[in-house]
Design an enzyme around this catalytic site. Structure first.
Site, PDB file in Angstrom:
ATOM      1  N   ASP A 190       0.829  -1.208   0.000  1.00  0.00           N
ATOM      2  CA  ASP A 190       0.000   0.000   0.000  1.00  0.00           C
ATOM      3  C   ASP A 190       0.866   1.263   0.000  1.00  0.00           C
ATOM      4  O   ASP A 190       1.964   1.273   0.554  1.00  0.00           O
ATOM      5  CB  ASP A 190      -0.903  -0.009   1.241  1.00  0.00           C
ATOM      6  CG  ASP A 190      -2.077   0.936   1.097  1.00  0.00           C
ATOM      7  OD1 ASP A 190      -2.363   1.377  -0.029  1.00  0.00           O
ATOM      8  OD2 ASP A 190      -2.703   1.234   2.124  1.00  0.00           O
ATOM      9  N   HIS A 237       3.379   3.240  -8.741  1.00  0.00           N
ATOM     10  CA  HIS A 237       3.185   1.819  -9.039  1.00  0.00           C
ATOM     11  C   HIS A 237       4.412   1.240  -9.750  1.00  0.00           C
ATOM     12  O   HIS A 237       4.830   0.109  -9.476  1.00  0.00           O
ATOM     13  CB  HIS A 237       1.942   1.627  -9.915  1.00  0.00           C
ATOM     14  CG  HIS A 237       0.671   2.000  -9.227  1.00  0.00           C
ATOM     15  ND1 HIS A 237       0.288   1.438  -8.029  1.00  0.00           N
ATOM     16  CD2 HIS A 237      -0.314   2.886  -9.568  1.00  0.00           C
ATOM     17  CE1 HIS A 237      -0.889   1.952  -7.658  1.00  0.00           C
ATOM     18  NE2 HIS A 237      -1.255   2.828  -8.573  1.00  0.00           N
ATOM     19  N   LEU A 293      10.451 -21.019  -3.579  1.00  0.00           N
ATOM     20  CA  LEU A 293       9.454 -20.045  -3.123  1.00  0.00           C
ATOM     21  C   LEU A 293       8.249 -20.008  -4.051  1.00  0.00           C
ATOM     22  O   LEU A 293       8.398 -19.952  -5.279  1.00  0.00           O
ATOM     23  CB  LEU A 293      10.093 -18.654  -3.061  1.00  0.00           C
ATOM     24  CG  LEU A 293       9.130 -17.479  -2.797  1.00  0.00           C
ATOM     25  CD1 LEU A 293       8.680 -17.469  -1.347  1.00  0.00           C
ATOM     26  CD2 LEU A 293       9.774 -16.148  -3.163  1.00  0.00           C
TER      27      LEU A 293
END
Length: 255
Positions: free
Chosen positions: A35, A52, A146
């Site tokens: 965020d 972004h 992962l």
């Protein structure tokens, strides 16, 4: 050729020694609400999309570091079902980010033995976004390191309603009875059915809410909040979150 990169504690310990991180008790599944991109950009007199773009670079750094530390799954809240309400140009830019990210970073993900997965209704994403994601999932499907799990067009309430509908349909057809419905059965109908529930949730930017993210799965997760906006988040803060997690006691309702 796929190369599995071994986890080397000596390298990581050099980075983390001041914190005293316990490398034998790294959280298996970490979820992050990334965020503050727009506010980061606004504070610098830049358009929201610049935040972004900057945040995409942070994703690369955190994925690398999580993989080195031995985190098994990393779920990133990339685009929610509510994000469609944002300005059209911002949504269009956000839909291009997975294409740019995977287009440049996919070879390294393959080399690092990372497996790409998604949760959410990706069928509603634009074709170019969906194609990039599908290619990444296919090309990393055999990797066993992962799990990099992107939440795209994801909403937890939508997910749970769909799970209820699927279970109700089975009850209706007589496949199961209502008495057979359990928490485990409900979980098996969620997008995350093949993942462990998150041990730790991290949210950046100072907000302290879940924003319709993994409402069921986070029931017993530890929460960690920071005022730092996502574009300024780094490996040191990630380690701090893990260190604080390790210094909490998870009782799961017990003593």
């Amino acid at each position: 050729m796929q190369i599995k990169i071994p986890f080397t504690k000596s390298k990581v310990q050099t980075i983390n020694r001041p914190l005293g991180l316990d490398y034998d008790h790294i959280p298996k599944h970490v979820a992050i609400i990334m965020d503050g991109n727009g506010r980061w950009a606004k504070n610098r007199g830049m358009p929201r999309i610049a935040g972004h773009k900057e945040g995409m670079g942070v994703v690369k750094k955190i994925v690398r570091h999580a993989s080195d530390l031995g985190v098994q799954a990393l779920t990133l809240y990339a685009f929610s079902t509510e994000n469609w309400k944002r300005p059209k140009n911002e949504v269009e830019f956000l839909m291009k980010l997975p294409v740019d990210f995977l287009g440049t970073y996919l070879p390294e993900l393959i080399e690092r033995n990372v497996q790409v997965q998604t949760i959410g209704d990706v069928s509603l994403l634009p074709p170019h976004t969906r194609n990039a994601i599908e290619e990444a999932i296919e090309r990393t499907s055999e990797n066993d390191g992962l799990i990099l799990n992107f939440a795209l067009n994801y909403g937890s309430r939508y997910e749970m309603v769909n799970a209820v509908k699927e279970i109700a349909a089975k009850v209706e057809t007589g496949e199961i009875s209502a008495s057979e419905v359990t928490e485990e059965m409900f979980s098996s109908h969620l997008y995350t059915s093949d993942l462990l529930e998150p041990d730790l949730l991290i949210r950046t930017s100072g907000e302290q809410r879940l924003s319709n993210f993994l409402l069921w799965q986070l029931a017993y997760s530890e929460f960690w909040f920071t005022e730092v906006y996502w574009p300024d988040f780094d490996e040191a803060l990630f380690e701090k979150a893990l260190y604080d997690y390790q210094n909490r006691k998870r009782r799961y309702g017990g003593i």
